[in-house]
Motif scaffolding. Structure first.
Motif, PDB file in Angstrom:
ATOM      1  N   PRO A  32      -7.361   9.830 -12.302  1.00  0.00           N
ATOM      2  CA  PRO A  32      -6.680   9.917 -13.604  1.00  0.00           C
ATOM      3  C   PRO A  32      -5.175   9.641 -13.496  1.00  0.00           C
ATOM      4  CG  PRO A  32      -8.138  11.806 -13.300  1.00  0.00           C
ATOM      5  CD  PRO A  32      -8.127  11.066 -12.001  1.00  0.00           C
ATOM      6  N   HIS A  33      -4.567  10.046 -12.386  1.00  0.00           N
ATOM      7  CA  HIS A  33      -3.135   9.803 -12.213  1.00  0.00           C
ATOM      8  C   HIS A  33      -2.831   8.321 -12.010  1.00  0.00           C
ATOM      9  CE1 HIS A  33      -2.492  14.250 -10.858  1.00  0.00           C
ATOM     10  NE2 HIS A  33      -2.664  14.116 -12.161  1.00  0.00           N
ATOM     11  N   ILE A  34      -3.741   7.636 -11.371  1.00  0.00           N
ATOM     12  CA  ILE A  34      -3.537   6.185 -11.186  1.00  0.00           C
ATOM     13  C   ILE A  34      -3.702   5.481 -12.533  1.00  0.00           C
ATOM     14  CG2 ILE A  34      -4.228   4.113  -9.878  1.00  0.00           C
ATOM     15  CD1 ILE A  34      -3.127   6.476  -8.157  1.00  0.00           C
ATOM     16  N   TYR A  54       8.650  16.949  -3.751  1.00  0.00           N
ATOM     17  CA  TYR A  54       8.835  17.334  -5.164  1.00  0.00           C
ATOM     18  C   TYR A  54       7.496  17.770  -5.780  1.00  0.00           C
ATOM     19  CZ  TYR A  54      13.528  15.127  -5.686  1.00  0.00           C
ATOM     20  OH  TYR A  54      14.854  14.779  -5.613  1.00  0.00           O
ATOM     21  N   HIS A  55       6.443  17.019  -5.456  1.00  0.00           N
ATOM     22  CA  HIS A  55       5.129  17.376  -6.009  1.00  0.00           C
ATOM     23  C   HIS A  55       4.659  18.726  -5.494  1.00  0.00           C
ATOM     24  CE1 HIS A  55       4.495  13.124  -7.393  1.00  0.00           C
ATOM     25  NE2 HIS A  55       3.948  13.798  -8.372  1.00  0.00           N
ATOM     26  N   ALA A  56       4.946  19.004  -4.228  1.00  0.00           N
ATOM     27  CA  ALA A  56       4.536  20.302  -3.671  1.00  0.00           C
ATOM     28  C   ALA A  56       5.234  21.433  -4.414  1.00  0.00           C
ATOM     29  CB  ALA A  56       4.852  20.363  -2.184  1.00  0.00           C
ATOM     30  N   ALA A 111       6.234   7.191 -11.105  1.00  0.00           N
ATOM     31  CA  ALA A 111       7.530   6.726 -10.599  1.00  0.00           C
ATOM     32  C   ALA A 111       7.462   6.472  -9.100  1.00  0.00           C
ATOM     33  CB  ALA A 111       8.621   7.749 -10.936  1.00  0.00           C
ATOM     34  N   ASP A 112       6.791   7.371  -8.371  1.00  0.00           N
ATOM     35  CA  ASP A 112       6.593   7.176  -6.920  1.00  0.00           C
ATOM     36  C   ASP A 112       6.015   5.807  -6.623  1.00  0.00           C
ATOM     37  OD1 ASP A 112       7.204   9.746  -6.010  1.00  0.00           O
ATOM     38  OD2 ASP A 112       5.160  10.476  -6.341  1.00  0.00           O
ATOM     39  N   ILE A 113       4.983   5.483  -7.394  1.00  0.00           N
ATOM     40  CA  ILE A 113       4.230   4.261  -7.117  1.00  0.00           C
ATOM     41  C   ILE A 113       5.031   3.031  -7.548  1.00  0.00           C
ATOM     42  CG2 ILE A 113       2.141   2.959  -7.747  1.00  0.00           C
ATOM     43  CD1 ILE A 113       0.726   5.744  -7.990  1.00  0.00           C
ATOM     44  N   LEU A 154       4.402  16.995 -16.349  1.00  0.00           N
ATOM     45  CA  LEU A 154       4.997  15.700 -15.982  1.00  0.00           C
ATOM     46  C   LEU A 154       4.565  15.199 -14.606  1.00  0.00           C
ATOM     47  CD1 LEU A 154       8.535  16.376 -17.419  1.00  0.00           C
ATOM     48  CD2 LEU A 154       7.109  14.423 -18.035  1.00  0.00           C
ATOM     49  N   TYR A 155       3.742  15.964 -13.935  1.00  0.00           N
ATOM     50  CA  TYR A 155       3.309  15.604 -12.576  1.00  0.00           C
ATOM     51  C   TYR A 155       2.897  14.127 -12.475  1.00  0.00           C
ATOM     52  CZ  TYR A 155       0.756  16.361  -8.100  1.00  0.00           C
ATOM     53  OH  TYR A 155       0.315  16.304  -6.806  1.00  0.00           O
ATOM     54  N   PRO A 156       2.024  13.630 -13.378  1.00  0.00           N
ATOM     55  CA  PRO A 156       1.627  12.217 -13.254  1.00  0.00           C
ATOM     56  C   PRO A 156       2.758  11.232 -13.562  1.00  0.00           C
ATOM     57  CG  PRO A 156       0.423  13.284 -15.048  1.00  0.00           C
ATOM     58  CD  PRO A 156       1.283  14.333 -14.439  1.00  0.00           C
ATOM     59  N   VAL A 177       0.872  -1.174   0.000  1.00  0.00           N
ATOM     60  CA  VAL A 177       0.000   0.000   0.000  1.00  0.00           C
ATOM     61  C   VAL A 177       0.908   1.222   0.000  1.00  0.00           C
ATOM     62  CG1 VAL A 177      -1.485   1.375   1.506  1.00  0.00           C
ATOM     63  CG2 VAL A 177      -2.009  -1.023   1.127  1.00  0.00           C
ATOM     64  N   LEU A 178       0.601   2.198  -0.832  1.00  0.00           N
ATOM     65  CA  LEU A 178       1.486   3.356  -0.924  1.00  0.00           C
ATOM     66  C   LEU A 178       0.683   4.628  -1.164  1.00  0.00           C
ATOM     67  CD1 LEU A 178       4.723   3.664  -2.939  1.00  0.00           C
ATOM     68  CD2 LEU A 178       2.831   5.137  -3.569  1.00  0.00           C
ATOM     69  N   SER A 179       1.054   5.682  -0.453  1.00  0.00           N
ATOM     70  CA  SER A 179       0.425   6.971  -0.764  1.00  0.00           C
ATOM     71  C   SER A 179       1.332   8.121  -0.359  1.00  0.00           C
ATOM     72  CB  SER A 179      -0.931   7.091  -0.062  1.00  0.00           C
ATOM     73  OG  SER A 179      -1.645   8.171  -0.628  1.00  0.00           O
ATOM     74  N   GLY A 180       1.120   9.260  -1.007  1.00  0.00           N
ATOM     75  CA  GLY A 180       1.920  10.444  -0.711  1.00  0.00           C
ATOM     76  C   GLY A 180       1.050  11.621  -0.332  1.00  0.00           C
ATOM     77  N   ILE A 181       1.594  12.480   0.519  1.00  0.00           N
ATOM     78  CA  ILE A 181       0.887  13.700   0.916  1.00  0.00           C
ATOM     79  C   ILE A 181       1.737  14.897   0.521  1.00  0.00           C
ATOM     80  CG2 ILE A 181       0.022  15.051   2.872  1.00  0.00           C
ATOM     81  CD1 ILE A 181      -0.582  12.534   4.326  1.00  0.00           C
ATOM     82  N   ARG A 182       1.143  15.841  -0.200  1.00  0.00           N
ATOM     83  CA  ARG A 182       1.893  17.048  -0.575  1.00  0.00           C
ATOM     84  C   ARG A 182       2.019  17.990   0.610  1.00  0.00           C
ATOM     85  NH1 ARG A 182      -1.042  20.096  -4.593  1.00  0.00           N
ATOM     86  NH2 ARG A 182      -2.678  18.631  -4.100  1.00  0.00           N
ATOM     87  N   PRO A 183       3.225  18.360   0.992  1.00  0.00           N
ATOM     88  CA  PRO A 183       3.385  19.231   2.169  1.00  0.00           C
ATOM     89  C   PRO A 183       3.216  20.711   1.810  1.00  0.00           C
ATOM     90  CG  PRO A 183       5.543  18.587   1.369  1.00  0.00           C
ATOM     91  CD  PRO A 183       4.533  17.960   0.444  1.00  0.00           C
TER      92      PRO A 183
HETATM   93  N1  TRP Z   1      -0.734  13.767  -6.236  1.00  0.00           N
HETATM   94  C1  TRP Z   1      -1.135  13.393  -4.894  1.00  0.00           C
HETATM   95  C2  TRP Z   1      -2.045  14.488  -4.338  1.00  0.00           C
HETATM   96  O1  TRP Z   1      -2.071  15.575  -4.845  1.00  0.00           O
HETATM   97  C3  TRP Z   1       0.062  13.220  -3.991  1.00  0.00           C
HETATM   98  C4  TRP Z   1       0.929  12.096  -4.458  1.00  0.00           C
HETATM   99  C5  TRP Z   1       2.146  12.199  -5.029  1.00  0.00           C
HETATM  100  C6  TRP Z   1       0.607  10.701  -4.427  1.00  0.00           C
HETATM  101  N2  TRP Z   1       2.638  10.979  -5.336  1.00  0.00           N
HETATM  102  C7  TRP Z   1       1.731  10.041  -4.995  1.00  0.00           C
HETATM  103  C8  TRP Z   1      -0.498   9.967  -3.980  1.00  0.00           C
HETATM  104  C9  TRP Z   1       1.736   8.652  -5.149  1.00  0.00           C
HETATM  105  C10 TRP Z   1      -0.476   8.589  -4.133  1.00  0.00           C
HETATM  106  C11 TRP Z   1       0.642   7.930  -4.716  1.00  0.00           C
HETATM  107  O2  TRP Z   1      -2.737  14.243  -3.384  1.00  0.00           O
END
Ligand code: TRP
Length: 341
Positions: free
Chosen positions: A157-159, A47-49, A139-141, A132-134, A7-13
């Motif tokens: 859409p990003h998934i 990086y996404h932030a 790559a994160d995933i 290139l955000y997605p 399971v993986l997820s990211g939070i933009r700071p």
């Molecule tokens: N784009 C996600 C958001 O805006 C944050 C995010 C970045 C993310 N990389 C990810 C979420 C990888 C899940 C998996 O909330």
């Protein structure tokens, strides 16, 4: 070998966490962590932030703040791999390779991109990192072979793009390196902010974990409630009331059933009963996380240490994946850089 799925997820700071983030995302991440069924990777997407808000001077501080908030809300570095995106040098390597696997026009068709481009009036001046955000998210995933991705509906859409890139990478490499990830949508009602719109950093309508109990109360008292109930004795419509929606997120058994009935019958008023009650409910629920947060927030060394340990675990996995892909594609994999003794 029966490895646990990832399971993986990211939070933009963008700054500290607010109730929308906590109820809509973090609580679900904590639940998945505590099931003990999955290996959980949770990271701070700095990086996404930077893509959405290239205010570089605030990135490090915001990342540490979000880390403190994540831990305060129950994410546990002993149970989950908690790390910072930019601590992993293998990520840009996979990002580069993935940029070979998708066309500009495919990225321009991304609905999230189209919407933000309009909203921010970019008119051709958008950063390439925006487009290139997605790819970075893919790559994160894929770097950690994520299988289940807890995210909000807006991220679907990003998934989808990630699945397509993973599919193409597997074909090109002639082997199933990457599982095709699936979004785990959080079944959560929209969390209303104090003005009734969706709670969001960009609308400045949020209640944050970092707010004091007094600030929380003040914000609750500013909340827009049922416009069809101008007087206490008017019958209310709790299902259309922002305050009641937020209150319901903290339902524990049937604490608020009577409130709902009394409101409908015009027996109680928003200012007299519901606002004091919601302030109290929120401050009670946030009291423990706030205590933990206050202890962590001034301990930058401690927080950096958590990130360091998380990065070590995450890098093991990242290095393995990048080595597999680079080998399959014919790029350099110098022994000293890619193999540990
Ligand atoms: N784009 C996600 C958001 O805006 C944050 C995010 C970045 C993310 N990389 C990810 C979420 C990888 C899940 C998996 O909330």
């Amino acid at each position: 070998m029966n490895r646990k799925k990832i399971v993986l997820s990211g939070i933009r700071p963008t700054a500290g966490l607010h109730l929308g983030n906590i109820l809509g995302a973090v609580e679900n991440m904590v639940k998945l962590q505590n099931l003990d069924e999955y290996e959980c990777y949770y990271f701070i997407a700095d990086y996404h932030a930077a893509t959405t808000n290239p205010a570089f001077s605030t990135i490090r501080e915001n990342s540490l703040e979000v880390l403190a908030d994540m831990i305060s809300c129950g994410l546990n570095p002993e149970k989950s791999v908690i790390f910072r995106q930019s601590d992993i040098p293998e990520l840009p390597q996979l990002h580069l390779i993935f940029s070979y696997l998708i066309t500009v026009s495919e990225l321009e068709r991304n609905p999230v991109y189209k919407e933000q481009k309009q909203e921010l009036h970019l008119n051709g001046n958008g950063l390439s990192s925006f487009l290139l955000y997605p790819v970075l998210q893919a790559a994160d995933i894929c770097l950690y072979k994520g299988a289940f991705i807890p995210v909000g509906k807006d991220q679907v859409p990003h998934i989808e793009i990630t699945r397509e890139i993973a599919r193409r990478a597997n074909t090109l490499c002639n082997r199933e390196i990457f599982p095709l990830p699936e979004a785990l949508l959080t079944e959560m009602p929209k969390i209303p902010g104090i003005d009734g719109r969706k709670m969001s950093k960009s609308y400045s309508n949020f209640i944050a974990l970092s707010d004091s109990p007094e600030e929380t109360k003040e914000k609750v008292f500013q909340m827009v409630t049922d416009v069809k109930k101008p007087r206490l004795s008017d019958p209310g419509h709790p299902d259309e009331c922002n305050l009641y929606q937020l209150m319901k997120c903290y339902e524990n058994g049937n604490t608020f059933v009577q409130i709902k009935e009394d409101c409908k019958e015009g027996k109680i008023g928003c200012r007299k009963v519901c606002k004091p009650l919601l302030s109290q409910v929120l401050n009670e629920a946030l009291s423990e996380p706030r205590k933990i947060r206050n202890e962590l927030i001034n301990d930058n060394n401690g927080l950096e240490n958590v990130l360091k340990k998380g990065a070590e675990k995450a890098r093991n996995k990242a290095l393995e994946t990048v080595k597999e892909v680079r080998t399959a594609l014919g790029f350099s994999v110098r022994i000293e850089d890619y193999c540990q003794e």
